[in-house]
Every structure is written in C-alpha cells, then in structure tokens.
Design an enzyme around this catalytic site. Structure first.
Site, short mmCIF file in Angstrom:
data_model
loop_
_atom_site.label_atom_id
_atom_site.label_comp_id
_atom_site.label_asym_id
_atom_site.label_seq_id
_atom_site.Cartn_x
_atom_site.Cartn_y
_atom_site.Cartn_z
N GLY A 1 90.70 -14.24 15.69
CA GLY A 1 90.26 -15.16 14.64
C GLY A 1 88.76 -15.39 14.64
N THR A 2 88.02 -14.44 14.07
CA THR A 2 86.56 -14.55 14.01
C THR A 2 86.10 -14.28 12.57
OG1 THR A 2 86.16 -12.20 14.34
CG2 THR A 2 86.37 -13.55 16.35
N ASN B 1 79.17 -4.92 22.45
CA ASN B 1 80.19 -5.63 21.67
C ASN B 1 79.93 -5.65 20.16
OD1 ASN B 1 82.32 -7.90 21.28
ND2 ASN B 1 80.41 -8.81 20.51
N TYR C 1 86.18 2.29 9.78
CA TYR C 1 86.19 1.44 10.97
C TYR C 1 87.05 2.07 12.06
CZ TYR C 1 86.94 -2.71 13.88
OH TYR C 1 87.00 -3.59 14.94
N LYS D 1 85.96 3.39 15.82
CA LYS D 1 86.53 2.88 17.07
C LYS D 1 87.22 4.00 17.88
CE LYS D 1 85.03 -1.33 16.75
NZ LYS D 1 84.04 -1.87 17.71
N GLY E 1 93.29 -7.06 19.35
CA GLY E 1 94.15 -6.91 18.17
C GLY E 1 93.60 -7.68 16.99
N ILE E 2 94.19 -8.83 16.69
CA ILE E 2 93.76 -9.63 15.54
C ILE E 2 93.14 -10.92 16.08
CG2 ILE E 2 94.51 -10.69 13.36
CD1 ILE E 2 95.12 -7.66 13.53
#
Ligand SMILES: NC(=O)C1=CN([C@@H]2O[C@H](COP(=O)(O)OP(=O)(O)OC[C@H]3O[C@@H](n4cnc5c(N)ncnc54)[C@H](O)[C@@H]3O)[C@@H](O)[C@H]2O)C=CC1
Ligand SMILES: CC(=O)C(C)=O
Length: 261
Positions: free
Chosen positions: A191-192, A91, A157, A161, A188-189
């Site tokens: 929140g991190t 990950n 990036y 991927k 997708g998007i």
C-alpha cells in the site's frame, strides 16, 4: 580495536517501501543515506528526523538513479558524510500501466533507465566503494512478484523486474569472490503511492471504480491483508545483516502468499 559504524544507502527512501527500509535498517544500527530525487527533499527530511529519533545518523543524498554519474556521486557522498559504506539498497522504481501494444519508445526507455540501468549503476558504484574501503558488502535490489510472473497491463514493468532478477543472479556469481552478496526482495501488493497510481490507471482502462482493482488483488493474498513497507523491510533487514552471509543470488518473495516457488 576500532569499531566503525555501518552505513547503508537506500534509493527511493523519501516514501513508501524505501522509507520503511531506511527506518528498519536504522533500527538495526545502520546510519542511513536517504537517497531520492531532489523534488523529494522535504519528504526525505521527515525520514531523516525519524531516523535521528532512533539514535542513528542520516543524510539526504539527491540522486536520479537513472544517471550513472549521479549514482556514483551519491555513494561517494554517503561514504564521506557518514564515514563508511556497507550496504546499498537499489529500491527506487516506477510503474507504468500500459498494454504492451500501446507502449511507446520513450516509455520503454524511461522505465528501463529507472528500474534496470539504475540497479547496474548501483552495483557498480557500491562495488567500487567496497573495493576502495577494503570491505565486503551487501547489495540488495527491488524485484517484485512481477519479476516471477508477468502481469498484464504492467508489461514493461514486468520486463524490467524480470531483468532485475537476472541481474541479481549474475552479479551474485560475479561478486562472490569478493565476498559481496547480492539478493533481491520481491514484494506483492504494497500500500504505497505506486499502487495508488496502478489502481487509478487500471480504473481508466477497465472502467472499474477507484479502489476496486486494488481490492481484487488484495483479495488474492493468502494472508488476507495488504502488504506494508514494514513487511518488506524485515526481509531487507535479513539481507543486510549477518544472518544472510551464506545467501546470495536469491529473489525472496515477500507477498503474503500470492506466488509459490
Ligand atoms: N508498491 C508495490 O506494491 C510494489 C513495489 N515494488 C517495488 O518497490 C520499489 C519501491 O516502490 P514503492 O515504495 O511502492 O514506490 P513509491 O512510488 O511509493 O516510491 C518510489 C520512490 O522512488 C523514487 N524514485 C522514482 N524515480 C526515481 C529516480 N529516477 N531516481 C531516484 N529516485 C526515484 C520516488 O521519488 C519515490 O520516493 C520499486 O522498485 C517498486 O517497483 C515491488 C513490488 C510491489
Ligand atoms: C507494483 C508491483 O510490483 C505489483 C506487481 O503490484
């Protein structure tokens, strides 16, 4: 009959999506190796406390996933300290927010070592351990919507991927004779911390106020909200469990409706 515990190692599990995956797999009954950089030890300790509260065992394994020897040592430590090895979740990853015309050699080397080489080291180390233990196993990699469609300003990036998607397809075919499945999740998007960084850097490049780039991306999600690590972890739970035994080589979009295949 001896019933052994199931063990999963999750890289980048000190925060963000990795933390969400570690907690979900613990809920599923796995003991967890929380693998992350040494500087993340304090955050990892918090994740371990949360896992133990779920009634599972957990250990911190310090690893720099860009280093092959580190990854092999992490898998060995996880198997030895937790008494088995069944699943690896590759990950850990980083983002870079740079137009293609400005990417330096060092930046490109760095993102490929962390996002791509790491996945191959994780696959090699896991397969060696599955072989040693005489068990089949499951390998799960972090892809992205950017593994399906190139994203401007996230060029290196996106390339990294796309490579993860290719590696997942190849490894699935090579390892099927050993009954090892290899799949990837494509968020997708989410929140991190990664999107905090992307939003901040995009603001500098395009002059939009902080938060605006994130908002515009979230506005494009059909299900109408930002993704959470728990949304991603549900897909990883499927790939880690028996319901996906006949699924391999797949990259599953979990993006709330952004891309369609
Ligand atoms: N946040 C998002 O919107 C999306 C994230 N992803 C992917 O999901 C994965 C996790 O991302 P987030 O949780 O959002 O990121 P994050 O930045 O919140 O967390 C990344 C974790 O990886 C660890 N890490 C970074 N470099 C490492 C190294 N060399 N060795 C060991 N650990 C290292 C960090 O210490 C951190 O704990 C990444 O592969 C990312 O590319 C994919 C699609 C969307
Ligand atoms: C971080 C990431 O994968 C995207 C495309 O937002």
């Amino acid at each position: 009959m001896t019933v052994t515990n199931k063990v999963a190692l999750v890289t980048g599990a000190g925060q963000g999506i990795g933390r969400g995956i570690a907690l979900r797999l613990a809920q599923d009954g796995f003991d967890i190796a929380v693998a992350d950089l040494a500087v993340q030890a304090e955050k990892a300790a918090g994740v371990i406390t949360e896992i133990e509260a779920l009634g599972r065992a957990a250990v911190f394994v310090s690893v720099d996933v860009s280093q092959r020897d580190d990854v092999f040592a992490a898998v060995d430590a996880a198997a030895q300290r937790l008494g088995g090895f069944d699943v690896i979740v590759n990950n850990a990853g980083i983002a870079q927010v740079t137009p293609l015309s400005e990417i330096t050699e060092d930046e490109l080397d760095s993102i490929f070592r962390i996002n791509v080489n790491s996945v191959i080291w994780g696959i090699q180390a896991a397969v060696a351990k599955f072989d040693e233990l005489g068990r089949p196993g499951k390998i799960i990699n972090a892809a992205s919507i950017a593994s399906i469609q190139g994203f401007p300003i996230l060029g290196a990036y996106s390339a990294s991927k796309f490579a993860v998607r290719g590696i997942t397809q190849v490894a699935a075919q090579e390892l099927a004779p050993k009954n090892i499945t290899v799949n990837a999740y494509a968020p997708g998007i989410v929140g991190t911390g990664m999107w905090d960084l992307i939003d901040e850097k995009l603001s500098v490049i395009n002059g939009k106020p902080r938060g605006q780039n994130l908002k515009e991306n979230v506005d494009g999600i059909a299900l109408g909200r930002i993704e959470t690590p728990e949304d991603v972890a549900k897909v990883v739970s499927f790939f880690a469990g028996p319901d996906s035994d006949y699924v391999t080589g797949q990259v599953l979009l979990v993006d709330g409706g952004m891309l369609y295949n």
